[in-house]
Design an enzyme around this catalytic site. Structure first.
Site, PDB file in Angstrom:
ATOM      1  N   VAL A 100      14.462  13.241  19.565  1.00 42.33           N
ATOM      2  CA  VAL A 100      13.210  14.120  19.688  1.00 42.33           C
ATOM      3  C   VAL A 100      12.248  13.152  20.287  1.00 42.33           C
ATOM      4  O   VAL A 100      11.630  12.515  21.273  1.00 42.33           O
ATOM      5  CB  VAL A 100      12.514  14.830  18.847  1.00 42.33           C
ATOM      6  CG1 VAL A 100      11.096  15.485  19.345  1.00 42.33           C
ATOM      7  CG2 VAL A 100      13.593  16.515  18.580  1.00 42.33           C
ATOM      8  N   LYS A 154      12.399  29.745  12.027  1.00 41.10           N
ATOM      9  CA  LYS A 154      11.374  30.682  13.284  1.00 41.10           C
ATOM     10  C   LYS A 154      10.999  32.029  12.760  1.00 41.10           C
ATOM     11  O   LYS A 154       9.841  32.287  13.570  1.00 41.10           O
ATOM     12  CB  LYS A 154      12.714  30.114  14.291  1.00 41.10           C
ATOM     13  CG  LYS A 154      13.175  28.498  14.501  1.00 41.10           C
ATOM     14  CD  LYS A 154      14.473  28.645  15.451  1.00 41.10           C
ATOM     15  CE  LYS A 154      14.324  27.090  15.089  1.00 41.10           C
ATOM     16  NZ  LYS A 154      15.977  27.252  16.648  1.00 41.10           N
TER      17      LYS A 154
END
Length: 430
Positions: free
Chosen positions: A17, A207
């Site tokens: 990332v 999440k």
């Protein structure tokens, strides 16, 4: 008029990332400057292995001293993509103390310590943004936090882990067993060498905690989320699901109680009808279904992981934070005013699919039905098949609490005519 002095960005982590974030900052520099109103400059990159070649990054920017980087004082925004709890937590709070706002992709840290990090950001008048922490490139946190700020969200139901969705989709479409589907996911790079965080639901649970907290204006920690992995899902479960017109997905489910007085957050495999939009989410894609009073039903769909998709979310946050910086303002912080209690899993009400191995003789169905009735669990449908003294009995219930179903199953195991409980699965999405 564009400001000429650049906003300086420190990047913590330069893996899959981080390297994409650096690449996009470089290749799209002019566009980013136009959107922000000032140039953005990569002022330093903290890594663990400085000798590795990083294409497109000036080696002079690379350092192993992340603490010194965030303490510099001239850094406007710190982008944290190293993951984990420490040293990320300390580096983020240190960044706030030394005048920088923070963009993070760290779902585990936000789920565990989001409240304290928001408090630190507020104390120092800085931003904490983390769109990339949930569902990769899919815009989800900002719509929940801003676009739906005037609405009442009642339910968030989603597929938030691409690895598990790839595995379950392969099992559904090809008839593969769990291990075979996992091996394929690993070979294609969708699954890590150690897939535990994905297949046991830890990733999705983090999440779910973040989504529930934002959706319900309530602090929901990782420990508040009920978690059940999908390693026990079998080809037989998929066969049963197909007979019901369903498929199986690992779902993150965040719900407001019907009376509005509490919330629940959970992650587990569930059967969902093929008519539900989430049933058609294939391969490694993510999708989240949001239900609210005014907006009704909304669905967010797209790639939920990977370098480029996640970097896209990071850069979106970076633009927003930089704009705030130029305007001398901060964006939305934590909203936890509702402070609703998080109910335990035992109070969750849903439908269940229970498969029993039973003796193939008269009276078995009556015995099983009596046990369900004694525990207040209403039966919707029953299907029985068998021969040579052995049989399979599949029961689908109406909505019942997890606690009531647990008591029912415990009592069923004590019946002489019940050889075993082959599987239990929740039925969602109706």
């Amino acid at each position: 008029m564009m400001r000429t002095r650049p906003l300086k960005v420190a990047l913590l982590g330069c893996g899959v990332v981080g390297s994409e974030v650096a690449r996009i900052m470089t290749t799209h520099a002019d566009d980013l400057a136009s959107r922000i109103g000032a140039p953005v400059e990569l002022a330093g990159v903290a890594v663990r292995r400085p000798d590795r070649v990083r294409e497109g990054i000036d080696p002079a920017l690379v350092t192993t001293d992340a603490t010194a980087l965030v303490k510099r004082g001239d850094i406007d925004v710190v982008v944290e993509v190293i993951g984990g709890i420490e040293p990320a937590r300390t580096l983020i709070t240190t960044a706030f103390e030394h005048g920088a706002s923070v963009v993070s992709a760290n779902k585990a840290l936000i789920a565990q310590d989001g409240a304290s990090l928001h408090a630190a950001a507020d104390e120092h008048g800085k931003d904490l943004y983390y769109e990339a922490a949930v569902a990769g490139a899919i815009p989800l946190i900002r719509p929940l936090r801003e676009s739906l700020a005037g609405d009442k969200v009642n339910r968030v139901l989603g597929i938030v882990n691409g690895t598990t969705n790839f595995i379950l989709d392969a099992m559904d479409t090809t008839g593969a067993g769990y291990q075979e589907a996992l091996d394929e996911a690993t070979a294609l790079g969708y699954a890590e060498a150690d897939p535990t965080a994905d297949v046991e639901g830890f990733d999705a649970a983090a999440k779910a905690a973040i989504l529930a907290g934002i959706a319900f204006h309530t602090r929901v920690r990782l420990d508040d989320v009920y978690r059940e992995g999908m390693t026990e899902v079998t080809a037989a479960d998929f066969a049963s699901a197909k007979e019901m017109g369903c498929t199986i997905k690992l779902l993150a489910i965040c719900e407001r109680a019907a009376d509005g007085g509490s919330v629940t957050a959970r992650v587990h495999p569930a059967m969902i009808p093929l008519s539900h939009p989430l049933a058609n989410v294939r391969e490694a894609y993510n999708a989240v279904f949001v239900e609210s009073d005014a907006a009704g039903q909304l669905m967010f769909y797209g790639p939920g992981a990977g370098g480029s998709p996640t970097a896209s979310a990071v850069l979106g946050d970076l633009v927003a934070v930089c704009r705030n910086r130029l305007g001398g303002a901060t964006g939305p912080g934590e909203s936890a005013y509702a402070a609703l209690p998080v109910s335990p899993m035992g109070e969750v009400v849903t439908r269940y699919h229970i498969s029993l191995d039973v003796a193939d003789k008269p009276g078995v169905l009556a015995q099983v039905a009596t046990v369900f009735a004694e525990h207040g669990v209403s039966i919707d449908t029953v299907r029985q098949s068998g021969k040579d003294g052995e049989a399979s009995l599949v029961v689908v219930t109406h909505r019942a609490s997890d606690a009531a179903l647990g008591g029912t199953v415990e009592a069923l195991r004590k019946l002489d005519t019940v050889r075993g409980v082959a599987s239990i699965m929740r039925v969602e999405g109706e």
